[in-house]
Design an enzyme around this catalytic site. Structure first.
Site, mmCIF file in Angstrom:
data_model
loop_
_atom_site.group_PDB
_atom_site.id
_atom_site.type_symbol
_atom_site.label_atom_id
_atom_site.label_comp_id
_atom_site.label_asym_id
_atom_site.label_seq_id
_atom_site.Cartn_x
_atom_site.Cartn_y
_atom_site.Cartn_z
ATOM 1 N N CYS A 138 0.838 -1.208 0.000
ATOM 2 C CA CYS A 138 0.000 0.000 0.000
ATOM 3 C C CYS A 138 0.868 1.250 0.000
ATOM 4 O O CYS A 138 1.405 1.648 1.044
ATOM 5 C CB CYS A 138 -0.918 -0.025 1.223
ATOM 6 S SG CYS A 138 -1.916 1.457 1.354
ATOM 7 N N CYS A 140 -0.445 4.143 2.171
ATOM 8 C CA CYS A 140 -0.310 3.914 3.625
ATOM 9 C C CYS A 140 1.146 4.092 4.061
ATOM 10 O O CYS A 140 1.424 4.666 5.103
ATOM 11 C CB CYS A 140 -0.718 2.493 4.024
ATOM 12 S SG CYS A 140 -2.185 1.872 3.254
ATOM 13 N N ASP A 141 2.075 3.554 3.279
ATOM 14 C CA ASP A 141 3.468 3.439 3.743
ATOM 15 C C ASP A 141 4.458 4.347 3.015
ATOM 16 O O ASP A 141 5.627 4.423 3.420
ATOM 17 C CB ASP A 141 3.944 1.975 3.567
ATOM 18 C CG ASP A 141 3.106 1.018 4.396
ATOM 19 O OD1 ASP A 141 2.612 1.441 5.457
ATOM 20 O OD2 ASP A 141 2.947 -0.147 3.987
#
Ligand code: NAP
Length: 305
Positions: A132, A135-136
């Protein structure tokens, strides 16, 4: 045991839209979600192709959808579904704390990230290997990373990361992308993105964290020094719980058409979890609306005691 007209499994775009339609039809429903509401869409930065909302952020969209469903009376229980069975006409949907007795079930459980399957992928998951980018990505500010895949997710992830990272390598096994052309054009214009066509990932290596990606192309083997590897090689269904209830295709997707009806009466499949030609936010939301309407029609025509 608690009883509902509709148990909706999954709080992504399909599930929350189904909840909106169920609530507006005056039906009782519960949405069961294992992780977080929003589904795949929370992993998307900017959504360019949802009609009427150009450029909306995925996280904001998920929040708005959640608020809209809750505002209409929908309840979400954050809990995994452990088993589903049917004793005609009732469904029994089990979670660790409750068994839900349901007249109908809408499976809106989406799909899970496919793995690359190369050496080092599992060992470095969470240590540089991610599924992701939104997200990261922030963990890799100013660093060099690679994205693997050639679809919309890979191309959009690479573009997103190009704004955060120093250099982004995109590794694709074919000689052209299958993503939307507008995104591909943006990708090819990004100065810090290097495209590796006809290239396979062989290995992810490092000491404690990801340090190198070993790739292979017709011109030979190359070692890329990267701190992050974002795997974006598609999605796979996760429908084993339903396998004894209805027909799935050979890859595990629900065999259900535009009416979202499965081979099991009263069980509907909405969104990415069913066979369909286009898996997008707009088609997931449309499925949620159709599935809830079909469930309402089914409930209305049957005798319940
Ligand atoms: P996808 O469209 O299935 O693409 C997966 C990509 O990964 C393909 O290029 C595939 O290569 C490659 N791949 C698969 N297995 C691989 C392996 N083992 N090694 C190397 N490469 C591998 O998946 P996605 O991009 O995640 O998209 C999923 C769905 O969401 C699609 O329907 C997509 O259109 C949709 N989506 C839409 C948007 C948008 O509309 N903005 C954004 C994101 C996602 P091959 O081409 O060789 O099969």
């Amino acid at each position: 045991m608690q009883q509902k007209d509709i148990v909706i499994i999954g709080a992504g775009a399909a599930g929350l839209t189904a909840a909106i339609y169920a609530c507006r039809s005056g039906l009782s429903c519960i949405v069961l979600e294992e992780k977080m509401y929003g589904g795949q869409i929370v992993n998307t930065g900017e959504i360019e192709n949802y009609p009427g909302m150009p450029g909306v952020n995925g996280f904001d969209f998920a929040n708005a959808l959640h608020q809209q469903a809750e505002g209409l009376g929908a309840k979400i229980q954050f809990s995994p579904v452990t088993a589903i069975s049917k004793s005609d006409p009732w469904f029994y949907v089990e979670t660790p704390n409750t068994t839900w007795l349901a007249k109908t079930v809408i499976a809106a459980n989406g799909a899970v990230h496919r793995k690359l399957g190369c050496e080092g992928e599992e060992a470095f998951q969470g240590k540089g290997v991610s599924y992701c980018a939104t997200c990261d990505g922030a963990f890799f500010k100013g660093k060099d990373v690679a994205v693997v895949g050639g679809g919309n997710t890979a191309v959009e992830d690479a573009l997103y990361l190009s704004k955060i990272c120093r250099e982004v390598h995109i590794i694709h096994r074919r000689d052209q992308f299958r993503a939307h052309q507008v995104s591909v054009d943006q990708l090819l214009a990004a100065p810090n993105v290097k495209v590796h066509y006809q290239t396979q990932v062989r290995k992810i290596t490092g000491e404690m964290r990801t340090e190198q990606l070993v790739i292979e192309s017709p011109s030979g083997t190359e070692v890329l020094p990267v701190q992050g590897v974002f795997v974006a090689v598609g999605l796979a269904p996760n429908n084993q719980l339903f396998a004894s209830l209805c027909n799935l295709d050979e890859t595990g997707y629900f065999i259900a058409g535009e009416d979202c009806c499965t081979s099991c009466e009263g069980l509907f499949a909405a969104g990415d979890t069913r066979i369909k030609p286009l898996r997008q936010l707009v088609t997931a939301a449309a499925d949620g609306a159709v599935a809830a309407s079909m469930a309402a029609a089914y409930i209305g025509k049957k005798e319940w005691m």
